[in-house]
Motif scaffolding. Structure first.
Motif, PDB file in Angstrom:
ATOM      1  N   ALA A 236      40.374  19.010  34.076  1.00  0.00           N
ATOM      2  CA  ALA A 236      41.027  20.322  34.096  1.00  0.00           C
ATOM      3  C   ALA A 236      42.533  20.132  34.173  1.00  0.00           C
ATOM      4  CB  ALA A 236      40.537  21.148  35.279  1.00  0.00           C
ATOM      5  N   ALA A 237      43.258  21.170  33.788  1.00  0.00           N
ATOM      6  CA  ALA A 237      44.721  21.126  33.825  1.00  0.00           C
ATOM      7  C   ALA A 237      45.213  21.164  35.260  1.00  0.00           C
ATOM      8  CB  ALA A 237      45.282  22.311  33.038  1.00  0.00           C
ATOM      9  N   PRO A 238      46.400  20.615  35.543  1.00  0.00           N
ATOM     10  CA  PRO A 238      46.952  20.667  36.904  1.00  0.00           C
ATOM     11  C   PRO A 238      47.159  22.103  37.354  1.00  0.00           C
ATOM     12  CG  PRO A 238      48.179  19.124  35.520  1.00  0.00           C
ATOM     13  CD  PRO A 238      47.284  19.895  34.603  1.00  0.00           C
ATOM     14  N   GLN A 239      47.019  22.308  38.657  1.00  0.00           N
ATOM     15  CA  GLN A 239      47.272  23.606  39.267  1.00  0.00           C
ATOM     16  C   GLN A 239      48.395  23.443  40.285  1.00  0.00           C
ATOM     17  OE1 GLN A 239      45.345  26.536  38.348  1.00  0.00           O
ATOM     18  NE2 GLN A 239      44.829  25.063  36.724  1.00  0.00           N
ATOM     19  N   PHE A 240      49.284  24.424  40.314  1.00  0.00           N
ATOM     20  CA  PHE A 240      50.432  24.394  41.206  1.00  0.00           C
ATOM     21  C   PHE A 240      50.273  25.467  42.278  1.00  0.00           C
ATOM     22  CE2 PHE A 240      51.597  23.139  36.926  1.00  0.00           C
ATOM     23  CZ  PHE A 240      52.196  21.904  37.122  1.00  0.00           C
ATOM     24  N   GLY A 241      50.892  25.241  43.436  1.00  0.00           N
ATOM     25  CA  GLY A 241      50.770  26.212  44.507  1.00  0.00           C
ATOM     26  C   GLY A 241      52.017  26.255  45.373  1.00  0.00           C
ATOM     27  N   MET A 242      52.182  27.383  46.078  1.00  0.00           N
ATOM     28  CA  MET A 242      53.308  27.539  47.003  1.00  0.00           C
ATOM     29  C   MET A 242      52.884  28.451  48.147  1.00  0.00           C
ATOM     30  SD  MET A 242      57.040  29.343  46.491  1.00  0.00           S
ATOM     31  CE  MET A 242      56.266  30.950  46.577  1.00  0.00           C
ATOM     32  N   ASN A 243      53.312  28.079  49.354  1.00  0.00           N
ATOM     33  CA  ASN A 243      53.126  28.902  50.540  1.00  0.00           C
ATOM     34  C   ASN A 243      54.494  29.176  51.151  1.00  0.00           C
ATOM     35  OD1 ASN A 243      50.122  29.104  50.997  1.00  0.00           O
ATOM     36  ND2 ASN A 243      50.333  26.879  50.884  1.00  0.00           N
ATOM     37  N   LEU A 244      54.734  30.435  51.521  1.00  0.00           N
ATOM     38  CA  LEU A 244      56.026  30.805  52.062  1.00  0.00           C
ATOM     39  C   LEU A 244      55.847  31.878  53.131  1.00  0.00           C
ATOM     40  CD1 LEU A 244      59.143  30.469  51.812  1.00  0.00           C
ATOM     41  CD2 LEU A 244      59.089  32.376  50.189  1.00  0.00           C
ATOM     42  N   THR A 245      56.424  31.658  54.297  1.00  0.00           N
ATOM     43  CA  THR A 245      56.421  32.657  55.369  1.00  0.00           C
ATOM     44  C   THR A 245      57.856  32.978  55.759  1.00  0.00           C
ATOM     45  OG1 THR A 245      56.303  30.988  57.123  1.00  0.00           O
ATOM     46  CG2 THR A 245      54.212  31.841  56.269  1.00  0.00           C
ATOM     47  N   LYS A 246      58.076  34.213  56.221  1.00  0.00           N
ATOM     48  CA  LYS A 246      59.412  34.645  56.618  1.00  0.00           C
ATOM     49  C   LYS A 246      59.292  35.547  57.840  1.00  0.00           C
ATOM     50  CE  LYS A 246      63.828  35.741  56.371  1.00  0.00           C
ATOM     51  NZ  LYS A 246      64.905  34.781  56.731  1.00  0.00           N
ATOM     52  N   LEU A 247      60.031  35.219  58.892  1.00  0.00           N
ATOM     53  CA  LEU A 247      60.080  36.051  60.087  1.00  0.00           C
ATOM     54  C   LEU A 247      61.025  37.219  59.833  1.00  0.00           C
ATOM     55  CD1 LEU A 247      59.106  36.296  63.052  1.00  0.00           C
ATOM     56  CD2 LEU A 247      61.171  35.049  63.708  1.00  0.00           C
ATOM     57  N   VAL A 248      60.449  38.429  59.687  1.00  0.00           N
ATOM     58  CA  VAL A 248      61.260  39.610  59.402  1.00  0.00           C
ATOM     59  C   VAL A 248      62.008  40.055  60.654  1.00  0.00           C
ATOM     60  CG1 VAL A 248      61.207  41.994  58.568  1.00  0.00           C
ATOM     61  CG2 VAL A 248      59.649  40.292  57.592  1.00  0.00           C
ATOM     62  N   ASN A 249      61.289  40.135  61.763  1.00  0.00           N
ATOM     63  CA  ASN A 249      61.892  40.415  63.062  1.00  0.00           C
ATOM     64  C   ASN A 249      60.995  39.800  64.128  1.00  0.00           C
ATOM     65  OD1 ASN A 249      59.765  42.354  63.581  1.00  0.00           O
ATOM     66  ND2 ASN A 249      60.920  43.821  62.333  1.00  0.00           N
ATOM     67  N   ASP A 250      61.250  40.076  65.392  1.00  0.00           N
ATOM     68  CA  ASP A 250      60.497  39.440  66.464  1.00  0.00           C
ATOM     69  C   ASP A 250      59.010  39.797  66.436  1.00  0.00           C
ATOM     70  OD1 ASP A 250      62.765  38.244  67.350  1.00  0.00           O
ATOM     71  OD2 ASP A 250      63.188  39.713  68.930  1.00  0.00           O
ATOM     72  N   ALA A 251      58.649  40.883  65.765  1.00  0.00           N
ATOM     73  CA  ALA A 251      57.253  41.338  65.778  1.00  0.00           C
ATOM     74  C   ALA A 251      56.577  41.244  64.424  1.00  0.00           C
ATOM     75  CB  ALA A 251      57.177  42.778  66.278  1.00  0.00           C
ATOM     76  N   THR A 252      57.320  40.939  63.351  1.00  0.00           N
ATOM     77  CA  THR A 252      56.766  41.032  62.001  1.00  0.00           C
ATOM     78  C   THR A 252      56.973  39.737  61.228  1.00  0.00           C
ATOM     79  OG1 THR A 252      57.322  43.388  62.002  1.00  0.00           O
ATOM     80  CG2 THR A 252      56.711  42.401  59.897  1.00  0.00           C
ATOM     81  N   VAL A 253      55.890  39.263  60.602  1.00  0.00           N
ATOM     82  CA  VAL A 253      55.933  38.090  59.734  1.00  0.00           C
ATOM     83  C   VAL A 253      55.440  38.493  58.355  1.00  0.00           C
ATOM     84  CG1 VAL A 253      55.055  35.761  59.312  1.00  0.00           C
ATOM     85  CG2 VAL A 253      55.581  36.496  61.651  1.00  0.00           C
ATOM     86  N   ALA A 254      56.209  38.174  57.321  1.00  0.00           N
ATOM     87  CA  ALA A 254      55.797  38.410  55.938  1.00  0.00           C
ATOM     88  C   ALA A 254      55.450  37.065  55.302  1.00  0.00           C
ATOM     89  CB  ALA A 254      56.903  39.107  55.160  1.00  0.00           C
ATOM     90  N   TYR A 255      54.510  37.084  54.366  1.00  0.00           N
ATOM     91  CA  TYR A 255      54.097  35.834  53.732  1.00  0.00           C
ATOM     92  C   TYR A 255      53.670  36.089  52.291  1.00  0.00           C
ATOM     93  CZ  TYR A 255      49.388  37.570  54.820  1.00  0.00           C
ATOM     94  OH  TYR A 255      48.267  38.349  54.916  1.00  0.00           O
ATOM     95  N   VAL A 256      53.731  35.025  51.505  1.00  0.00           N
ATOM     96  CA  VAL A 256      53.216  35.043  50.149  1.00  0.00           C
ATOM     97  C   VAL A 256      52.597  33.678  49.855  1.00  0.00           C
ATOM     98  CG1 VAL A 256      55.451  34.376  49.166  1.00  0.00           C
ATOM     99  CG2 VAL A 256      53.739  35.479  47.715  1.00  0.00           C
ATOM    100  N   GLU A 257      51.450  33.710  49.219  1.00  0.00           N
ATOM    101  CA  GLU A 257      50.741  32.492  48.818  1.00  0.00           C
ATOM    102  C   GLU A 257      50.389  32.622  47.340  1.00  0.00           C
ATOM    103  OE1 GLU A 257      46.622  30.021  49.938  1.00  0.00           O
ATOM    104  OE2 GLU A 257      47.474  31.495  51.333  1.00  0.00           O
ATOM    105  N   TRP A 258      50.748  31.596  46.561  1.00  0.00           N
ATOM    106  CA  TRP A 258      50.557  31.661  45.099  1.00  0.00           C
ATOM    107  C   TRP A 258      50.014  30.351  44.578  1.00  0.00           C
ATOM    108  CZ3 TRP A 258      53.041  28.252  41.800  1.00  0.00           C
ATOM    109  CH2 TRP A 258      52.840  28.473  40.435  1.00  0.00           C
ATOM    110  N   SER A 259      49.155  30.439  43.569  1.00  0.00           N
ATOM    111  CA  SER A 259      48.750  29.267  42.791  1.00  0.00           C
ATOM    112  C   SER A 259      48.637  29.684  41.340  1.00  0.00           C
ATOM    113  CB  SER A 259      47.427  28.683  43.291  1.00  0.00           C
ATOM    114  OG  SER A 259      46.338  29.531  42.967  1.00  0.00           O
ATOM    115  N   GLY A 260      48.869  28.729  40.441  1.00  0.00           N
ATOM    116  CA  GLY A 260      48.797  29.037  39.019  1.00  0.00           C
ATOM    117  C   GLY A 260      48.662  27.779  38.195  1.00  0.00           C
ATOM    118  N   GLY A 261      48.159  27.964  36.984  1.00  0.00           N
ATOM    119  CA  GLY A 261      47.970  26.859  36.059  1.00  0.00           C
ATOM    120  C   GLY A 261      47.057  27.292  34.928  1.00  0.00           C
TER     121      GLY A 261
END
Length: 419
Positions: A236-261
């Protein structure tokens, strides 16, 4: 129930004398296992549960029957020599669903490997390892090794599904330095076909083909720590991925997780069709908000570019019921979404009203056919014991994602004792 109590009592007594038993976790789908804190090299718990389930039978009418379960879960993390550890995690589930099926036993060898640390910044592992990746809660596009890993689906809680699945046999190396890490692993093909026998290690489910994975993490700032992944499956073809988290404030965390290929559609893979490769994306993104009184709320959007769109999903069951059934089975084994869009909500509340009383609730909604599954758990914890009340319900049209499940509603009371 008298027979169940006797069996639970026997298992409790036997577990106290035999630490090398096969191990397991028990719950109505949705209970996340919690290990008792201990300095010992091993942890063991036995759990018994009883409840009732409403099942849709072959005649499309609904029946209600009693359910019972006994499980044993064992985890060992022992130092064998300076720099050398042995890790074992195993679970045995014995399940009764009266009026609908006979007793069922499933043993899951979750992990069994040696870990060698020749230096403080180098770790080498060999054996069956449960390697999982991802920052999302309900759907993990970068969890490349989840295919075939779920042998005994006794929990809907995403954290429990990751922890209680069977790992893959692999050689894994990890290098650590200030603010960064690199993980490389190779998982060889050992068997071509899965084996559903109760006590089979089931190498064919997790090691049916050669696979390799690279994971690189780098902390860019105190609240930004991205991770990049490169996955290769033989043929199969290679698959790529990324994980990213960001602290918006003391109570909130935003995140995105992606893969593609480049890959065929999920339907083409399920039916063994060739061709149709295209660059396809998978995404899970959301936010988690935590209050000062220990209430945590998570909302997540999920997208699977390999799944069927709404028109294709609606047409599949009308065109071919065998193809529909095969597609559903393939997607479930791969732990993939069968359609493109979904929404996930998860909430936990620790020390609800009183100390040691926890509430958890989850809802998954398929945005293409509007079916959904919901689960709620109330759990009280002592030092070595836990009691829980759980409820689960599936709803939707007959051939929808969650409406097709034979299980309509279920409730269960469970008791767990740690040794």
């Amino acid at each position: 129930m008298r027979a169940t109590v006797a069996l639970v009592t026997t298992l409790l007594a036997g577990a106290a004398c035999a630490q090398d038993q096969d191990a397991a976790a028990l719950s109505l789908p949705g209970s996340a296992p919690q290990a008792a804190q201990s300095a010992r090299a091993w942890q063991l718990f036995v759990e018994g549960a009883a409840g009732r389930a409403q099942i849709r039978n072959a005649a499309f009418s609904e029946e209600t029957g009693a359910t019972e379960r006994v499980s044993i879960d064992l985890q060992v993390d022992a130092t064998l020599a300076p720099g050398l550890r042995g890790i074992l995690a195993n679970r045995l589930d014995v399940d009764w669903l009266h009026r609908f099926e006979q007793r069922k036993e499933v043993n899951t060898l979750k992990e069994a490997y040696l870990s060698w640390q020749p230096r403080h910044d180098i770790i080498l592992d060999f054996g069956r390892v449960n390697q999982y990746s991802g920052v999302a809660n309900g759907y993990n596009p970068t969890d490349f090794l989840r295919d075939g890993a779920l042998r005994s689906p006794v929990s809907l809680d995403p954290a429990s599904i990751k922890k209680d699945r069977q790992g893959s046999v692999m050689l894994r190396g990890q290098a650590l330095w200030d603010g960064a890490s690199l993980t490389a692993l190779y998982s060889p093909a050992l068997s071509e076909a899965p084996n559903a026998s109760a006590f089979n290690p089931d190498w064919g489910a997790t090691n049916a083909r050669d696979r390799a994975l690279l994971i690189f993490s780098k902390r860019l700032s105190e609240d930004l720590n991205p991770q990049w992944l490169l996955y290769k499956d033989r043929g199969a073809a290679p698959q790529f991925g990324m994980n990213l988290t960001k602290l918006v404030n003391d109570a909130t965390v935003a995140y995105v997780e992606w893969s593609g290929g480049r890959s065929p559609s999920l339907l083409a893979q399920a039916l063994g069709q060739e061709g149709g490769e295209a660059f396809r994306n998978r995404v899970a993104t959301g936010v988690t908000y935590t209050t000062s009184n220990k209430l945590s709320l998570n909302l997540e959007y999920q997208y699977n570019g390999t799944g069927l769109d709404k028109t294709q999903w609606d047409a599949l069951s009308r065109v071919s019921l065998p193809a529909y059934a095969r597609y559903r089975q393939f997607a479930q084994a791969a732990q993939e979404m069968p359609t493109r869009h979904a929404v996930f909500f998860y909430a936990t509340w620790q020390d609800l009203l009183i100390s040691h009383l926890d509430l958890a609730a989850m809802m998954r909604r398929n945005s293409d056919d509007h079916s959904r599954v919901a689960w709620v758990e109330l759990r009280y914890r002592w030092t070595r014991d836990e009691v829980a009340l759980q409820w689960q319900g599936n709803s939707g049209s007959l051939l929808s994602d969650y409406g097709a499940s034979p299980l309509r509603k279920a409730w269960q009371v469970s008791y767990r004792h740690f040794y």
